[in-house]
Design an enzyme around this catalytic site. Structure first.
Site, PDB file in Angstrom:
ATOM      1  N   TYR A 252      15.905  13.447  -8.375  1.00  0.00           N
ATOM      2  CA  TYR A 252      14.784  13.220  -7.465  1.00  0.00           C
ATOM      3  C   TYR A 252      14.452  14.539  -6.778  1.00  0.00           C
ATOM      4  CZ  TYR A 252      12.086  10.457  -4.015  1.00  0.00           C
ATOM      5  OH  TYR A 252      11.109   9.893  -3.233  1.00  0.00           O
TER       6      TYR A 252
ATOM      7  N   GLY B 293       0.796  -1.227   0.000  1.00  0.00           N
ATOM      8  CA  GLY B 293       0.000   0.000   0.000  1.00  0.00           C
ATOM      9  C   GLY B 293       0.821   1.266   0.000  1.00  0.00           C
ATOM     10  N   SER B 294       2.090   1.196  -0.425  1.00  0.00           N
ATOM     11  CA  SER B 294       2.982   2.353  -0.330  1.00  0.00           C
ATOM     12  C   SER B 294       3.040   3.191  -1.602  1.00  0.00           C
ATOM     13  CB  SER B 294       4.401   1.880   0.015  1.00  0.00           C
ATOM     14  OG  SER B 294       4.905   1.054  -1.017  1.00  0.00           O
TER      15      SER B 294
ATOM     16  N   VAL C  43      -2.043 -11.147 -11.709  1.00  0.00           N
ATOM     17  CA  VAL C  43      -1.621 -11.028 -10.310  1.00  0.00           C
ATOM     18  C   VAL C  43      -0.306 -11.768 -10.122  1.00  0.00           C
ATOM     19  CG1 VAL C  43      -2.228 -11.437  -7.905  1.00  0.00           C
ATOM     20  CG2 VAL C  43      -4.031 -10.908  -9.566  1.00  0.00           C
TER      21      VAL C  43
END
Length: 571
Positions: free
Chosen positions: A474, A139-140, A273
């Site tokens: 970045y 979930g990041s 998946v």
């Protein structure tokens, strides 16, 4: 109840863990200067969960019963909190929406299969029922790769791979490890280290992300200079599709037509998946250290990183921050006292006497791994390059601190959000010959966006992930937002992304595409490339049931579109 642990529903990381500034005396004045925010202002915490508006599940009793029969009652959930946890990733847009109770669509059921056979059963049942499947790892994700489409009327199944968390086997003769897709970074390294191995993959999200997620989003880690990006590390995989499993053996190289492995890496659940990945692993190095260096300015630091990439040295980390990010890093240090504090004061005095403008000084971290003799040899090579470009080595003390704190930065976003400020990141990669132009134009674009919004904003950058032909830049940006933070964020984010495109960068080096970056795909891979990719998705998933809307999205932007977004910016 499943034993799978998740991050807090409203922010990054685990409950009870957060950013604190009280022991960092330089932080308060730095943030005041950077974005005009007094961080001592009392925070406004997120809503309580009970204040959220969560629509009930759209799920037939028969389909729910079928899924429960596959995974068991203890591994199937339709409660509001579990569904909300699986709705968004952790981008700033995600965090803003959850804090503002803006939840357009949530998964209708969350299932936790215990093995690949159960995954196959879930996939087949969902396809037969006309449901949507969204694979979920840690979930990041910060690119919108997890969220359901707002107008999705079909039943949505969040397929959480968290129970598939084991290193299954290590082929010690080949340095290959079979790992279940739901295994998170710390667990992977713990299991590998116990047998003397390391994967060497350490993205910022390491503590809360999975190997399946890394492959699905084409991740890169902090030590990619040595170990490669996930596309280099992942040698084979297994992916469940309707009625079948795609099995790609971990061969060293093949000449078997277009690479199916490459089609799957970065596909973000659009093709199936992922249940298992075979990765290249390495024996743990005898010596590992991170050295710190200072450069008089960004130009010198950039040139040094380029020279290192062309040299015989092969460090595990080559990173240099611009002056803005160096200032931020120094502001987050704890107060130094005694000999340590005196040494820092002496160093700054020496640099001033050398004629350095300390406001332009850039901090660099370079990592070395291997035998003691190999590390000594590479440090000597790098030291000569640093000296040639006017830099100065300051030892491994700051590098050790960087190593300890490298996964803590995401907590700062929640801290700032509690105080009315938005902070996020955008990253790109470009050839060495174009990096300076990408950097200059991106900083200028962000500052122009802040001016259009009428806000006091900040942007900073570091170079990392060096390659023979170029490197990753970045960027981190922040501003104090108004009443419509998402619209303001869109202005800044769009301006930065378009700056990447204008000077030949990519829309994302390692954060994936999701829905956040999809509007720039045509500029990045060409309209012909988009058509080819769309053809792949249409053929593999004609009913659009596998994580629909990700990667290509509904709309492509042009530079003039972005200019219009900035011109219409809310003030």
């Amino acid at each position: 109840m499943t034993d799978v642990k998740h991050m807090k529903w409203w922010g990054w990381g685990l409950e009870g863990v957060g950013f604190h500034f009280e022991d960092k005396p330089a932080f308060v004045p730095f943030v005041q200067k950077a974005v005009g925010l007094d961080v001592r202002t009392p925070p406004v915490p997120p809503l309580s969960f009970d204040e959220l508006t969560v629509a009930p599940p759209r799920l037939s009793p028969a389909f729910e019963a079928e899924l429960v029969s596959i995974v068991g009652e203890e591994n199937a959930f339709t409660d509001d909190k579990t569904r909300v946890v699986h709705t968004y990733g952790k981008s700033i847009r995600d965090l803003l929406r959850i804090r503002r109770n803006e939840i357009a669509r949530v998964p209708d059921i969350v299932v936790y299969p215990g093995d690949e056979h159960a995954v196959q059963q879930i996939v087949d049942a969902a396809v037969a029922a006309g449901a949507v499947l969204i694979p979920f790892g840690g979930g990041s994700n910060i690119a919108g790769s997890l969220e359901p489409l707002a107008d999705e009327e079909r039943t949505i199944v969040s397929l959480d791979l968290g129970r598939l968390d084991r290193v299954l086997d290590i082929d010690e003769g080949s340095g290959l490890a079979r790992i279940q897709a739901g295994a998170q970074g710390p667990s992977i390294e713990e299991q590998l280290n116990a047998r003397g191995w390391t994967m060497g993959h350490f993205p910022d999200s390491f503590t809360h992300s999975t190997v399946g997620g890394w492959v699905a989003t084409r991740s890169s880690g902090m030590q990619s200079d040595k170990y490669g990006d996930i596309a280099d590390i992942a040698r084979g995989l297994r992916m469940v599709r309707p009625g079948t499993v795609v099995e790609l053996r971990p061969l060293p190289s093949t000449s078997t037509g277009p690479s199916v492995r490459e089609m799957i890496i970065g596909s973000e659940g659009r093709l199936g998946v992922i249940t298992e990945v075979t990765v290249q692993v390495h024996r743990q190095p005898a010596v590992r250290e991170v050295q710190a260096y200072f450069f008089p300015n960004w130009k010198a630091g950039l040139a040094a990183m380029h020279a290192i990439s062309e040299s015989d040295a092969a460090p595990s980390i080559t990173r240099v921050s611009d002056a803005r990010e160096s200032g931020f890093s120094l502001s987050t240090r704890k107060e130094s006292k005694g000999i340590s504090g005196a040494a820092q004061n002496v160093l700054m005095s020496v640099l001033k006497r050398r004629g350095w403008d300390l406001e332009q000084m850039c901090l660099s971290f370079i990592g070395f791994e291997g035998s003691a003799s190999h590390v000594a040899y590479e440090k000597k090579l790098v030291g000569a390059i640093v000296k040639k470009h006017g830099g100065l080595g300051v030892g491994k003390g700051p590098g050790a601190l960087y190593d300890q704190k490298k996964f803590d930065t995401p907590y700062l976003r929640d801290f700032l959000l509690d105080r009315g400020a938005a902070a996020d990141v955008s990253e790109t990669a470009a050839p060495w010959s174009k990096l300076q132009a990408v950097y200059d134009d991106t900083v200028a674009a962000a500052q122009a966006a802040y001016a259009a919004l009428g806000v006091h904003g900040w942007i900073m950058c570091h170079l990392s992930h060096s390659y023979n032909s170029g490197a990753c830049l970045y960027f981190t940006f922040a501003f104090v937002h108004g009443d419509d933070p998402i619209a303001q964020y869109e202005v800044v984010k769009s301006s930065i992304q378009q700056a990447f495109m204008t000077h030949g960068g990519t829309l994302s080096h390692h954060h994936g595409v999701g829905v956040e970056h999809a509007p720039w795909m045509a500029q990045d891979i060409s309209e012909g490339g988009v058509a080819l990719m769309q053809g792949l998705f249409d053929a593999a998933d004609p009913t659009s049931q596998f994580n629909p809307g990700k990667v290509l999205g509904p709309r492509q932007l042009t530079a003039s579109d972005v200019a219009a977004i900035v011109a219409d910016a809310p003030r």
